[in-house]
Scaffold this active site. Sequence first.
Site, PDB file in Angstrom:
ATOM      1  N   CYS A  95       0.822  -1.285   0.075  1.00  0.00           N
ATOM      2  CA  CYS A  95       0.048  -0.002  -0.006  1.00  0.00           C
ATOM      3  C   CYS A  95       0.963   1.338   0.014  1.00  0.00           C
ATOM      4  O   CYS A  95       0.252   2.419  -0.270  1.00  0.00           O
ATOM      5  CB  CYS A  95      -0.961  -0.068   1.279  1.00  0.00           C
ATOM      6  SG  CYS A  95      -2.044  -1.433   1.063  1.00  0.00           S
ATOM      7  N   HIS A 134      -9.100   3.286  -1.795  1.00  0.00           N
ATOM      8  CA  HIS A 134      -7.986   2.956  -2.114  1.00  0.00           C
ATOM      9  C   HIS A 134      -7.244   2.114  -3.052  1.00  0.00           C
ATOM     10  O   HIS A 134      -7.129   1.034  -3.084  1.00  0.00           O
ATOM     11  CB  HIS A 134      -7.655   2.041  -0.536  1.00  0.00           C
ATOM     12  CG  HIS A 134      -6.145   1.915  -0.461  1.00  0.00           C
ATOM     13  ND1 HIS A 134      -4.862   2.643  -0.849  1.00  0.00           N
ATOM     14  CD2 HIS A 134      -5.463   0.980   0.280  1.00  0.00           C
ATOM     15  CE1 HIS A 134      -3.752   2.312  -0.684  1.00  0.00           C
ATOM     16  NE2 HIS A 134      -4.047   1.102   0.060  1.00  0.00           N
TER      17      HIS A 134
END
Length: 394
Positions: free
Chosen positions: A85, A338
Amino acid sequence: MAGRGIKDRVAIVGMGCTRFGEHWDKSLEDLMVEAAYEAYASAGVEPGDIEAYWFGTCNSGFCGITLSGPLKIQYKPVTRVENFCATGTDAFRNACYAVASGAYDIVLAIGAEKLKDSGYSGLVIPHLLDDGMKPNYSAPAAFSLLAPAYFKKYGLDEKQGKEVLARIAWKNHKNGALNPRAQFRQEVSMEQILKSPIVAAPLGIMDCSGVADGAAAAVIVRAEDAHKYTDKPIYVKALSIACGPGHGSMHQDYDFTTIRETVQAARDAYQQAGVTDPRRQISMAEVHDCFTPTELVIYEDLGFSERGQAWRDVLEGVFDLGGALPVNPDGGLKSFGHPIGASGLRMLFEMFLQLRGEAGPRQIKDPVLGLTHNLGGFPWQSVASVCIVGRELG
Ligand code: COA
């Protein structure tokens, strides 16, 4: 031990960012072209002026060709970066180092991900290579463990704790409602958040970031060249990344109220930037609110709140848009979703707008330093990145 860093040696002179969301009508290529061309226009450069590219994507492509085709890059270097991430921020970090080293004068860092039509969800567990003996947590399940641990340690009952978490989601959706590039653009009431269907107890849907498609890009040059491109360059003060050994899952002293990689990445970044009192010196931050308890713990790990005090700061509005230290002024992962490779550069885009006084109804008064934070993995073992940018040299 902190890295020496490259404080004030490079600057961002242009940025672009697509709207994040469910882009059934746009391919990954369309999103990358949109973000890159907005960044070129923002810097006042032609595509051919860019000398090298750093391209962050986690799942949506494998190599530089994923970018060079759609951008029609004429036989120039493209480095594909993947770091879970933190992918977008790591693409940016490596692009900055290339300019600081003197290897290139002008480069593009770009992050992109197309998730919505891929079947990806936080509940679908990625295949990680291990010996097959580790428990298999979904992302919401892994991060849900922070909540009861924090409540117990600091004496909150479940109702109080849930209200603190809901307050974080409420704030981020309130900010996101002001942002035309966000996926979810509606304010959500505390009641809706508290009653949202449980995904991984005690977290409901409204405690989770969403899933989205998106892309964002930055044009980076040497600091001494920045004013050739813009009157309002943004200088890079610190770039850090920390990857942990995973001791948390094996040691009883890990109590799930901190993420050690964030603490280390922050320590490193503050040293590079010369920040000694983050609560006062950092004007605003974009942090990795993948789930509401993550944001709660991040406040303490970044030194924005004393240990055990973040929940009080949340309730007092310290991190609200009008608060002493606004966090996620653009709406955060909560409002944007995201798209993994794009999120780090999306966070920097907000810092870029805010520091230049271009954030419209979300504008924070006179910000000087902005911080971005990305986190990938699990609370007990992760990769965490911190980046600090500022509007002035020195
Ligand atoms: N925040 C706010 N609204 C959300 C939302 C979120 N996180 N997720 C979905 N919604 C909304 C949708 O817009 C939709 O609204 P609508 O019915 O008015 O159109 C509704 O809630 C249902 O959406 P849907 O897409 O069916 O949700 P879902 O049940 O498939 O997925 C989650 C919900 C929480 C499972 C999914 O968002 C998720 O997996 N999030 C975590 C992602 C993750 O782990 N990322 C990695 C982080 S490290």
